[in-house]
Scaffold this motif. Structure first.
Motif, PDB file in Angstrom:
ATOM      1  N   ILE A 106       0.925  -1.186   0.147  1.00  0.00           N
ATOM      2  CA  ILE A 106       0.013  -0.090  -0.072  1.00  0.00           C
ATOM      3  C   ILE A 106       1.041   1.220   0.037  1.00  0.00           C
ATOM      4  N   GLY A 107       0.140   2.258  -0.450  1.00  0.00           N
ATOM      5  CA  GLY A 107       1.076   3.545  -0.370  1.00  0.00           C
ATOM      6  C   GLY A 107       0.470   4.553  -1.305  1.00  0.00           C
ATOM      7  N   PHE A 108       0.985   5.671  -1.386  1.00  0.00           N
ATOM      8  CA  PHE A 108       0.678   6.812  -2.425  1.00  0.00           C
ATOM      9  C   PHE A 108       0.961   6.618  -3.810  1.00  0.00           C
ATOM     10  N   ARG A 124     -12.981  -8.110  -2.855  1.00  0.00           N
ATOM     11  CA  ARG A 124     -13.630  -9.212  -2.430  1.00  0.00           C
ATOM     12  C   ARG A 124     -13.538 -10.564  -3.304  1.00  0.00           C
ATOM     13  N   SER A 125     -13.284  -9.993  -4.536  1.00  0.00           N
ATOM     14  CA  SER A 125     -13.172 -11.367  -5.615  1.00  0.00           C
ATOM     15  C   SER A 125     -11.942 -12.000  -5.463  1.00  0.00           C
ATOM     16  N   LEU A 126     -10.979 -11.633  -4.483  1.00  0.00           N
ATOM     17  CA  LEU A 126      -9.483 -12.457  -4.646  1.00  0.00           C
ATOM     18  C   LEU A 126      -9.775 -13.332  -3.305  1.00  0.00           C
ATOM     19  N   ASP A 127      -9.428 -14.537  -3.345  1.00  0.00           N
ATOM     20  CA  ASP A 127      -9.352 -15.496  -2.249  1.00  0.00           C
ATOM     21  C   ASP A 127      -8.022 -15.358  -1.445  1.00  0.00           C
ATOM     22  N   SER A 128      -8.145 -15.886  -0.096  1.00  0.00           N
ATOM     23  CA  SER A 128      -6.948 -15.716   0.521  1.00  0.00           C
ATOM     24  C   SER A 128      -6.223 -16.876   0.780  1.00  0.00           C
ATOM     25  N   VAL A 129      -6.562 -18.001  -0.080  1.00  0.00           N
ATOM     26  CA  VAL A 129      -5.827 -19.372   0.055  1.00  0.00           C
ATOM     27  C   VAL A 129      -4.422 -19.364  -0.538  1.00  0.00           C
ATOM     28  N   GLN A 130      -4.525 -18.675  -1.786  1.00  0.00           N
ATOM     29  CA  GLN A 130      -3.334 -18.561  -2.284  1.00  0.00           C
ATOM     30  C   GLN A 130      -2.425 -17.356  -1.746  1.00  0.00           C
ATOM     31  N   PRO A 131      -1.127 -17.524  -1.181  1.00  0.00           N
ATOM     32  CA  PRO A 131      -0.484 -16.121  -0.883  1.00  0.00           C
ATOM     33  C   PRO A 131      -0.206 -15.469  -2.145  1.00  0.00           C
ATOM     34  N   ARG A 132      -0.019 -14.304  -2.109  1.00  0.00           N
ATOM     35  CA  ARG A 132       0.378 -13.621  -3.452  1.00  0.00           C
ATOM     36  C   ARG A 132       0.921 -12.232  -3.109  1.00  0.00           C
ATOM     37  N   ILE A 133       1.833 -11.592  -3.908  1.00  0.00           N
ATOM     38  CA  ILE A 133       1.993 -10.280  -3.807  1.00  0.00           C
ATOM     39  C   ILE A 133       1.103  -9.564  -4.330  1.00  0.00           C
ATOM     40  N   MET A 134       0.626  -8.570  -3.851  1.00  0.00           N
ATOM     41  CA  MET A 134      -0.570  -7.533  -4.396  1.00  0.00           C
ATOM     42  C   MET A 134      -0.064  -6.005  -4.214  1.00  0.00           C
ATOM     43  N   ALA A 135      -0.264  -5.343  -5.542  1.00  0.00           N
ATOM     44  CA  ALA A 135       0.037  -4.001  -5.592  1.00  0.00           C
ATOM     45  C   ALA A 135      -1.459  -3.598  -5.583  1.00  0.00           C
ATOM     46  N   THR A 136      -1.603  -2.579  -4.451  1.00  0.00           N
ATOM     47  CA  THR A 136      -2.929  -1.677  -4.640  1.00  0.00           C
ATOM     48  C   THR A 136      -2.849  -0.298  -5.157  1.00  0.00           C
ATOM     49  N   GLY A 137      -4.159   0.214  -5.564  1.00  0.00           N
ATOM     50  CA  GLY A 137      -4.031   1.511  -5.602  1.00  0.00           C
ATOM     51  C   GLY A 137      -3.973   2.488  -4.658  1.00  0.00           C
ATOM     52  N   GLY A 138      -3.399   3.553  -4.810  1.00  0.00           N
ATOM     53  CA  GLY A 138      -3.325   4.459  -3.690  1.00  0.00           C
ATOM     54  C   GLY A 138      -4.161   4.730  -2.618  1.00  0.00           C
ATOM     55  N   GLY A 139      -5.615   4.609  -3.148  1.00  0.00           N
ATOM     56  CA  GLY A 139      -6.924   5.083  -2.419  1.00  0.00           C
ATOM     57  C   GLY A 139      -7.655   3.897  -1.847  1.00  0.00           C
ATOM     58  N   ILE A 140      -6.859   2.893  -1.757  1.00  0.00           N
ATOM     59  CA  ILE A 140      -7.712   1.562  -1.217  1.00  0.00           C
ATOM     60  C   ILE A 140      -7.588   1.803   0.396  1.00  0.00           C
TER      61      ILE A 140
END
Ligand code: S3P
Length: 180
Positions: free
Chosen positions: A18-20, A76-92
Motif C-alpha cells: 500500500i502507499g500513495f 472481495r473477488s480475491l481468495d486468501s488461500v493462495q499467498p500472493r504479492i499484491m500492488a494496490t491503488g493508492g486510495g484503497i
C-alpha cells in the motif's frame, strides 16, 4: 541482492503493498514476484479486467465513487488461500470495509515516500485521474497528508526515498522473514 535461485524464501501469507501514487508499489511488486515466486496481482488491473475499461474511463464516465465500489468488489473477488504479492491503488485505504479484506490477503506493507519524491515521480504521469495535470500540487499533497495516518496502520513501514528497488525488496524480505 543474490539471484532468485540462491534465495530460499517461502511465505505463508501474502504481501500486500500500500502507499500513495508514485510510491513504487507496482515496481516493488514485480521485484518481489521475481524474488519469491509468489504470483503478482495488481488490483488496478483486476478492476480494468472486471470492468472492461481503463481507470481513466471509469473515473470519466462514472466518477470516483463508482471506482471505489469497483475497487472493493475487486478486493472481495480475491481468495486468501493462495499467498500472493499484491500492488494496490493508492486510495484503497480510504474505505473502512477494505481493511479486513486487505488483512485477510496478507501482511500490509506501506511503501513510504515523502512528498518531494512522489511529486517528481508523478510529474507527467498519465492514467491517474487523481494526479492529472488538472489537479493542483497543493490538492495532491493534501490528499497525501489525509491518507498518511491510514497508510501508517500497515504491519510494516518501509522507506523508499532515495533507495534502489533491490534495497527496498531486501528490507521487506528480511523483516517479513523475522516475523514468519
Ligand atoms: C488512485 C491510485 C491509482 C488508481 C486510481 C486511484 C488513488 O493507483 O487506483 O487512479 O486514489 O490514489 P496507483 O496508486 O497505482 O497509481
Amino acid at each position: 541482492m543474490p539471484p532468485t535461485s540462491v534465495m530460499s524464501v517461502s511465505f505463508k501469507t501474502g504481501l500486500i503493498l500500500i502507499g500513495f501514487m508514485g510510491a513504487g508499489k507496482s515496481t516493488v511488486g514485480r521485484a518481489l514476484n521475481r524474488h519469491t515466486g509468489l504470483p503478482l496481482v495488481d488490483l488496478d488491473e483486476v478492476i480494468v479486467q472486471q470492468q472492461g475499461r481503463s481507470i481513466s474511463e471509469i473515473f470519466a464516465e462514472q466518477g470516483e465513487s463508482a471506482f471505489r465500489c469497483y475497487e472493493t468488489e475487486a478486493l472481495r473477488s480475491l481468495d486468501s488461500v493462495q499467498p500472493r504479492i499484491m500492488a494496490t491503488g493508492g486510495g484503497i485505504v480510504g474505505r473502512p470495509e477494505n481493511w479486513p479484506l486487505l488483512r485477510q490477503l496478507g501482511r500490509l506493507i506501506y511503501l513510504r515516500a515523502e512528498w518531494p519524491t512522489l511529486k517528481s515521480r508523478l510529474v507527467g504521469s498519465t492514467g491517474r485521474p487523481l494526479a492529472s495535470s488538472e489537479v493542483s500540487q497543493e490538492a495532491l499533497r493534501e490528499l497525501l497528508e489525509q491518507r498518511r495516518p491510514l497508510y501508517e496502520q500497515a504491519d510494516l513501514i518501509v522507506d523508499t526515498d532515495n533507495r534502489e528497488v533491490d534495497e527496498v525488496v531486501r528490507e521487506i524480505l528480511d523483516r517479513i522473514k523475522e516475523t514468519e
